[in-house]
Design an enzyme around this catalytic site. Structure first.
Site, PDB file in Angstrom:
ATOM      1  N   SER A   1      59.925  26.266 -47.903  1.00  0.00           N
ATOM      2  CA  SER A   1      58.941  26.294 -46.830  1.00  0.00           C
ATOM      3  C   SER A   1      59.615  25.991 -45.507  1.00  0.00           C
ATOM      4  O   SER A   1      60.825  25.836 -45.441  1.00  0.00           O
ATOM      5  CB  SER A   1      57.850  25.245 -47.074  1.00  0.00           C
ATOM      6  OG  SER A   1      58.459  23.966 -47.144  1.00  0.00           O
TER       7      SER A   1
ATOM      8  N   LYS B   1      52.768  32.765 -32.202  1.00  0.00           N
ATOM      9  CA  LYS B   1      54.221  32.792 -32.064  1.00  0.00           C
ATOM     10  C   LYS B   1      54.703  31.498 -31.420  1.00  0.00           C
ATOM     11  O   LYS B   1      54.167  31.071 -30.396  1.00  0.00           O
ATOM     12  CB  LYS B   1      54.636  33.979 -31.204  1.00  0.00           C
ATOM     13  CG  LYS B   1      56.124  34.110 -30.974  1.00  0.00           C
ATOM     14  CD  LYS B   1      56.378  35.365 -30.154  1.00  0.00           C
ATOM     15  CE  LYS B   1      57.820  35.549 -29.805  1.00  0.00           C
ATOM     16  NZ  LYS B   1      58.014  36.732 -28.958  1.00  0.00           N
TER      17      LYS B   1
ATOM     18  N   TYR C   1      56.292  29.744 -45.877  1.00  0.00           N
ATOM     19  CA  TYR C   1      54.990  29.196 -45.525  1.00  0.00           C
ATOM     20  C   TYR C   1      55.181  27.845 -44.848  1.00  0.00           C
ATOM     21  O   TYR C   1      56.233  27.223 -44.965  1.00  0.00           O
ATOM     22  CB  TYR C   1      54.088  29.070 -46.757  1.00  0.00           C
ATOM     23  CG  TYR C   1      54.609  28.095 -47.781  1.00  0.00           C
ATOM     24  CD1 TYR C   1      54.207  26.758 -47.757  1.00  0.00           C
ATOM     25  CD2 TYR C   1      55.522  28.494 -48.747  1.00  0.00           C
ATOM     26  CE1 TYR C   1      54.699  25.855 -48.684  1.00  0.00           C
ATOM     27  CE2 TYR C   1      56.009  27.596 -49.670  1.00  0.00           C
ATOM     28  CZ  TYR C   1      55.603  26.284 -49.646  1.00  0.00           C
ATOM     29  OH  TYR C   1      56.095  25.386 -50.548  1.00  0.00           O
TER      30      TYR C   1
ATOM     31  N   GLY D   1      64.290  24.410 -49.066  1.00  0.00           N
ATOM     32  CA  GLY D   1      64.585  25.285 -50.196  1.00  0.00           C
ATOM     33  C   GLY D   1      65.523  26.413 -49.797  1.00  0.00           C
ATOM     34  O   GLY D   1      66.432  26.228 -48.987  1.00  0.00           O
ATOM     35  N   ALA D   2      65.290  27.595 -50.350  1.00  0.00           N
ATOM     36  CA  ALA D   2      66.178  28.743 -50.108  1.00  0.00           C
ATOM     37  C   ALA D   2      66.287  29.088 -48.627  1.00  0.00           C
ATOM     38  O   ALA D   2      67.328  29.562 -48.166  1.00  0.00           O
ATOM     39  CB  ALA D   2      65.685  29.956 -50.898  1.00  0.00           C
ATOM     40  N   ALA D   3      65.218  28.828 -47.849  1.00  0.00           N
ATOM     41  CA  ALA D   3      65.253  29.113 -46.411  1.00  0.00           C
ATOM     42  C   ALA D   3      66.347  28.315 -45.705  1.00  0.00           C
ATOM     43  O   ALA D   3      66.845  28.730 -44.660  1.00  0.00           O
ATOM     44  CB  ALA D   3      63.894  28.817 -45.785  1.00  0.00           C
TER      45      ALA D   3
END
Length: 116
Positions: free
Chosen positions: A25, A9, A58, A73-75
């Protein structure tokens, strides 16, 4: 029986960049990866303390010592630069082993994303 438990974490780092036009990612400073026992291509769960978003992606290894935490990207739609996030990975292990397993948890400085 196997169960999934917290392995690593990174508690409270600040998003430094969001790059929508990149293959999806999260790019993370290699110093943080080493300290948290994380590796490139490992699946991670991310929670955004600012807006409550939760998502998975990832890892891509970022430049060592840069403090980079970049959503790609989408993140990049899930968090904005300046948002504080928590990054977690999990591992499958035997139930008995899980009882004594200690996850690696690090607490970087949220102003610099560097270890204190």
């Amino acid at each position: 029986m196997f169960i999934e438990v917290l392995k690593s974490k990174i508690h409270r780092v600040t998003v430094t960049e969001a790059n929508l036009n990149y293959i999806g990612s999260i790019t993370i400073d290699e110093d943080l990866l080493d300290a948290a026992n994380l590796i490139a291509n490992e699946k991670v769960s991310i929670v955004d303390n600012n807006n409550g978003e939760r998502f998975e992606t990832y890892i891509i290894k970022g430049e060592r010592g840069s403090g980079v935490v970049c959503l790609n990207g989408a993140a990049a739609r899930k968090a904005q630069p300046g948002d504080v996030i928590i990054i977690m990975s999990y591992a499958m292990m035997d139930f008995e082993e899980a009882k004594t397993f200690k996850p690696t948890v690090i607490f970087p400085d949220t102003a610099t994303n560097r270890l204190v």
